[in-house]
Design an enzyme around this catalytic site. Structure first.
Site, mmCIF file in Angstrom:
data_model
loop_
_atom_site.group_PDB
_atom_site.id
_atom_site.type_symbol
_atom_site.label_atom_id
_atom_site.label_comp_id
_atom_site.label_asym_id
_atom_site.label_seq_id
_atom_site.Cartn_x
_atom_site.Cartn_y
_atom_site.Cartn_z
ATOM 1 N N SER A 168 0.794 -1.236 0.000
ATOM 2 C CA SER A 168 0.000 0.000 0.000
ATOM 3 C C SER A 168 0.824 1.283 0.000
ATOM 4 O O SER A 168 0.262 2.377 -0.074
ATOM 5 C CB SER A 168 -0.958 0.011 1.188
ATOM 6 O OG SER A 168 -2.066 -0.827 0.951
ATOM 7 N N LYS B 9 0.044 3.712 -2.707
ATOM 8 C CA LYS B 9 -0.979 4.744 -2.624
ATOM 9 C C LYS B 9 -0.388 6.151 -2.562
ATOM 10 O O LYS B 9 -1.091 7.130 -2.821
ATOM 11 C CB LYS B 9 -1.884 4.484 -1.427
ATOM 12 C CG LYS B 9 -2.743 3.215 -1.572
ATOM 13 C CD LYS B 9 -3.661 3.014 -0.378
ATOM 14 C CE LYS B 9 -4.608 1.829 -0.549
ATOM 15 N NZ LYS B 9 -3.983 0.530 -0.309
ATOM 16 N N SER C 226 -5.963 3.492 4.564
ATOM 17 C CA SER C 226 -5.461 2.690 3.440
ATOM 18 C C SER C 226 -6.584 1.928 2.750
ATOM 19 O O SER C 226 -6.399 0.797 2.287
ATOM 20 C CB SER C 226 -4.373 1.717 3.911
ATOM 21 O OG SER C 226 -3.570 1.291 2.825
ATOM 22 N N LYS D 100 3.052 6.550 4.933
ATOM 23 C CA LYS D 100 2.225 5.460 4.404
ATOM 24 C C LYS D 100 2.809 4.091 4.766
ATOM 25 O O LYS D 100 3.999 3.846 4.583
ATOM 26 C CB LYS D 100 2.101 5.568 2.882
ATOM 27 C CG LYS D 100 1.017 4.664 2.320
ATOM 28 C CD LYS D 100 -0.360 5.157 2.694
ATOM 29 C CE LYS D 100 -1.437 4.111 2.554
ATOM 30 N NZ LYS D 100 -1.373 3.071 3.604
#
Length: 410
Positions: free
Chosen positions: A48, A51, A112, A237
């Site tokens: 993730s 992202k 997320s 993140k």
């Protein structure tokens, strides 16, 4: 080469931090100076952390007026089905629902949320398949290397219920080296520092006050008040899949210094190992490095104070550094760095305005390992003309040419 820093003893401290990870890197978010790296050039699963690139493209679109925060998204069949998979990080979406881009963005950045990310990709590009084109374009634009994108979320394509982007493998996953992940974060923070306003939110309720309300806890446990909190952390993140393992791109600011740490496939206790490794990196950066001015603005190099000028009133014109150059260096190695002048041309043709670029400054380390800069070179390193090089008048130029002609005869 000219050494400009005060004296000191060369450090003997080891760069081996004993990180239990497959890849890692630590950089200064201001200058891009790389302070530490471990296996930073091998492409690994990023999960993730992908992202961040989706956020980047969205924030670009917002700034360009192509997408608005209050713009409504009607849920596609694809986004709806993925949103109902609670084994994934998600906020459930209604099949007949409408959601603002702001709501979806917060769900992506804080929780997320994967279906919310797909919704954003569809809003910007029409489909996640087309969004991959934008991801690859942006990656190339900011100079990423070794990247491989198969979706907007970072999930393994096998988790997309057979609806993965066209042309991608059914079991493939996004990959990138730690160095490219750091470069992505570096440019994201440079171009869109506002991303931290959302990434720093530890908890928020999605669709608060409605029947669809769901609590979102930030997966970044290093934020204030969370289990692995670390002073100064405000982003950025996390990422986790079976293939990528525990990943984290973190950023923290203390006393005016911001660092970016990337951890790839951390080994250890679930969801905690990546934060332990990031803590080691942050402690190393904040504890052993300081920002030093390597070269002041207007500095002239003793062996090359000027450059030759053709057809100018003066034969030479003074050159100097345009801006000061500062970067983070290990406190115990402060005297090891030297500034070297590299000229891009041997002479100038008059006229040439003050501030004409004639070369750049290269920063070298006399001994030991230096990791360089995330963008390849130090920023603000231009060497320019300190005054205008004026062209000689036509009459004087004619006399020069006549003199040169006759001197050639004899």
């Amino acid at each position: 080469m000219v050494s400009l820093l005060p004296g000191g003893n060369t450090a003997s401290a080891t760069d081996n931090l004993g990180l239990n990870v497959k890849g890692a890197i630590l950089i200064d978010a201001d200058s891009g100076k790389i302070l530490y790296e471990k296996n930073a050039n091998e492409a690994l699963g990023i999960a993730s952390m992908s992202k961040m690139l989706t956020e980047y493209i969205l924030l670009d679109a917002i700034n360009d007026g192509k997408v608005k925060w209050d713009q409504k998204y009607k849920v596609s069949d694809y986004a709806y089905k993925i949103s109902q998979d609670r084994a994934l990080s998600n906020v459930p979406l209604r099949a007949d629902g409408e959601y603002t881009i702001k709501e979806l963005y917060e769900a992506m950045a804080i929780y997320s949320a994967n279906a919310a990310t797909i919704a954003i990709a569809e809003t910007i590009a029409g489909s996640e398949t087309e969004f991959l084109t934008l991801m690859n374009k942006k990656a190339k634009e900011i100079g990423l290397k070794g990247y491989h994108f198969v979706n907007a979320t970072g999930l393994n394509n096998a988790q997309l219920q057979g609806m993965q982007p066209k042309g991608t493998s059914a079991s493939d996953e996004n990959k990138m080296p730690a160095k490219s992940v750091a470069r992505l974060a570096y440019h994201l923070l440079k171009d869109h520092p506002e991303v931290l306003k959302t990434s720093s939110i530890p908890r928020k309720t999605f669709r608060e006050g409605t029947d669809d309300a769901i609590k979102m806890d930030n997966w970044n446990f290093m934020l204030p008040g969370l289990v692995s909190e670390y002073e100064g952390v405000d982003g950025l993140k996390t990422g986790t899949t079976d293939y990528a393992g525990q990943c984290f791109t973190g950023t923290a600011k203390r006393n005016g210094t911001r660092l970016i740490a990337v951890v790839m496939h951390a080994e250890g206790a679930a969801h905690i190992a990546r934060f332990k490794a990031a803590r080691q990196l942050f402690d190393y950066g904040f504890g052993q490095f300081t920002t030093e001015e390597i070269v002041p603005a207007g500095y002239t190099f003793k062996k090359q104070r000027s450059i030759a000028v053709k057809n100018g009133k003066e034969k030479n014109v003074k050159i100097a550094t345009k801006d000061s150059i500062s970067m983070m260096v290990k406190t115990s190695e402060v005297d090891d760095y030297q500034a070297k002048l590299v000229l891009d041309k041997e002479s100038l043709n008059a006229p040439a305005k003050k501030g004409t670029v004639v070369g750049h400054v290269q920063i070298d380390k006399k001994s030991g390992k230096d990791y360089g800069f995330i963008d390849g070179s130090v920023s603000g390193a231009d060497v320019v003309t300190a005054v205008t090089a004026e062209k000689v008048g036509w009459f004087s130029l004619t006399l020069k040419k006549i003199g040169a002609f006759f001197s050639g005869l004899f």
